[in-house]
Write an enzyme that holds these catalytic residues in place. Structure first.
Site, PDB file in Angstrom:
ATOM      1  N   ASP A 177       0.923  -1.228  -0.069  1.00  0.00           N
ATOM      2  CA  ASP A 177       0.100   0.065   0.176  1.00  0.00           C
ATOM      3  C   ASP A 177       0.878   1.422   0.010  1.00  0.00           C
ATOM      4  O   ASP A 177       0.564   2.367  -0.370  1.00  0.00           O
ATOM      5  CB  ASP A 177      -0.979   0.135   1.176  1.00  0.00           C
ATOM      6  CG  ASP A 177      -0.304   0.138   2.590  1.00  0.00           C
ATOM      7  OD1 ASP A 177       1.060   0.050   2.600  1.00  0.00           O
ATOM      8  OD2 ASP A 177      -0.826  -0.322   3.432  1.00  0.00           O
ATOM      9  N   ASP A 208       6.039  -5.944   6.971  1.00  0.00           N
ATOM     10  CA  ASP A 208       4.397  -5.644   6.968  1.00  0.00           C
ATOM     11  C   ASP A 208       3.656  -6.308   6.280  1.00  0.00           C
ATOM     12  O   ASP A 208       2.942  -6.262   5.263  1.00  0.00           O
ATOM     13  CB  ASP A 208       4.471  -4.091   6.598  1.00  0.00           C
ATOM     14  CG  ASP A 208       3.138  -3.620   6.343  1.00  0.00           C
ATOM     15  OD1 ASP A 208       2.484  -3.873   7.139  1.00  0.00           O
ATOM     16  OD2 ASP A 208       2.765  -2.439   5.471  1.00  0.00           O
ATOM     17  N   THR A 248       0.546  -9.933   6.785  1.00  0.00           N
ATOM     18  CA  THR A 248      -0.452 -10.249   7.910  1.00  0.00           C
ATOM     19  C   THR A 248      -0.403 -12.157   7.696  1.00  0.00           C
ATOM     20  O   THR A 248      -1.331 -12.623   8.294  1.00  0.00           O
ATOM     21  CB  THR A 248      -1.859 -10.077   7.397  1.00  0.00           C
ATOM     22  OG1 THR A 248      -1.951 -10.519   5.839  1.00  0.00           O
ATOM     23  CG2 THR A 248      -2.034  -8.402   7.185  1.00  0.00           C
TER      24      THR A 248
END
Length: 223
Positions: free
Chosen positions: A15, A84, A86
Site C-alpha cells: 500500500d 509489514d 499479515t
C-alpha cells in the site's frame, strides 16, 4: 532507525504506507520493497495515492515476488527490515510459513551486524500463545528482542504490537538497546519531518510494558 546511508527493506507493504513514513527521514537513501501481490500495488497507486504514490519515489525499488524465495537468493545486505505482512505465525512446527524460523534464519544472512528487524505482532491482550510463537521464531535471527505496544483505536483491543529484533553476529560486542531511540527526534523535529506520532518520548513509552506482562516477556526472550 539505523542512521545515515542505511539500507532498508520492506516485506509486504504494497500500500506504500511504510515507505511513505520512511521517506519522511531525509537520511533514508535506499528502500527495497518486496510484495507478492502486484495488484495491491496497482490499486493503491490508483485509489490511495496518499500512500501508493511513494512507491514511485526514486529511492524505492519495488520487487514483485515471494519474500521466502527472495531471502534465499538476495545478494544485498540490509540494516533495517520491516515486515509489514499479515501471514501470522500460528505454530512453531510450521517452518514453511513466511514468518517461520527458516525465513528468519535466512533473513539474518542478508542483514548487517547490528541491523534491526521489526514485525507487527499480536497484542499481549489478544493471544499470548501466538505471540510466544512469534518471539520464538524471531529468535532464529535476533538475540536482542524488544516489544512495543502502540495505541490504534481502529484495531482489535485498541492497540497494535511491534516486535523489534537486533541482529547480533559478534558475541563480544556491546549493542545498543532497542527500547531507547537510536538518535534524537524531539517533538519539534518530528513535526518538521511530518510525523504524526513518533518522537523519542513516544518510543520509550510504547516500549514500557505493564508489570504483569513485562516479566513474562523478559523470561520468554532470554537466550
Amino acid at each position: 532507525s539505523s542512521g545515515i546511508n542505511a539500507e532498508y527493506g520492506v516485506v509486504g507493504g504494497g500500500d506504500g504506507g511504510i515507505v511513505r513514513e520512511l521517506l519522511k527521514d531525509s537520511r533514508v537513501q535506499d528502500i527495497t520493497l518486496v510484495d507478492i501481490d502486484e495488484e495491491v500495488i496497482r490499486v493503491c497507486k490508483e485509489h490511495i495515492p496518499s500512500m501508493g504514490k511513494y512507491l514511485e519515489n526514486e529511492k524505492v525499488s519495488v520487487i514483485i515476488g515471494d519474500a521466502k524465495e527472495y531471502v534465499k537468493s538476495c545478494s544485498d545486505k540490509f540494516d533495517v527490515v520491516i515486515l509489514d505482512v499479515t501471514d501470522y505465525a500460528i505454530s512453531e512446527e510450521n517452518d514453511n510459513e513466511l514468518l517461520g524460523k527458516d525465513f528468519y534464519s535466512r533473513l539474518k544472512e542478508i542483514m548487517n551486524d547490528g541491523g534491526v528487524v521489526s514485525y507487527q505482532a499480536f497484542s499481549p491482550y489478544q493471544n499470548n500463545d501466538s505471540l510466544k510463537t512469534e518471539i520464538e521464531n524471531m529468535k532464529a535471527a535476533a538475540s536482542m528482542i524488544c516489544y512495543g505496544v502502540v495505541p490504534v483505536p481502529s484495531f482489535p483491543n485498541g492497540n497494535i504490537a511491534i516486535l523489534f529484533g537486533r541482529i547480533t553476529k559478534q558475541s563480544e560486542k556491546n549493542y545498543d538497546r532497542l527500547d531507547v531511540p537510536a538518535y534524537e527526534i524531539s517533538a519539534v523535529k518530528a513535526r518538521e519531518m511530518g510525523l504524526r506520532c513518533y518522537h523519542n518520548k513516544y518510543h520509550v513509552s510504547c516500549c514500557t510494558l505493564p508489570l504483569e506482562f513485562s516479566a513474562w516477556f523478559e523470561e520468554l526472550t532470554k537466550s
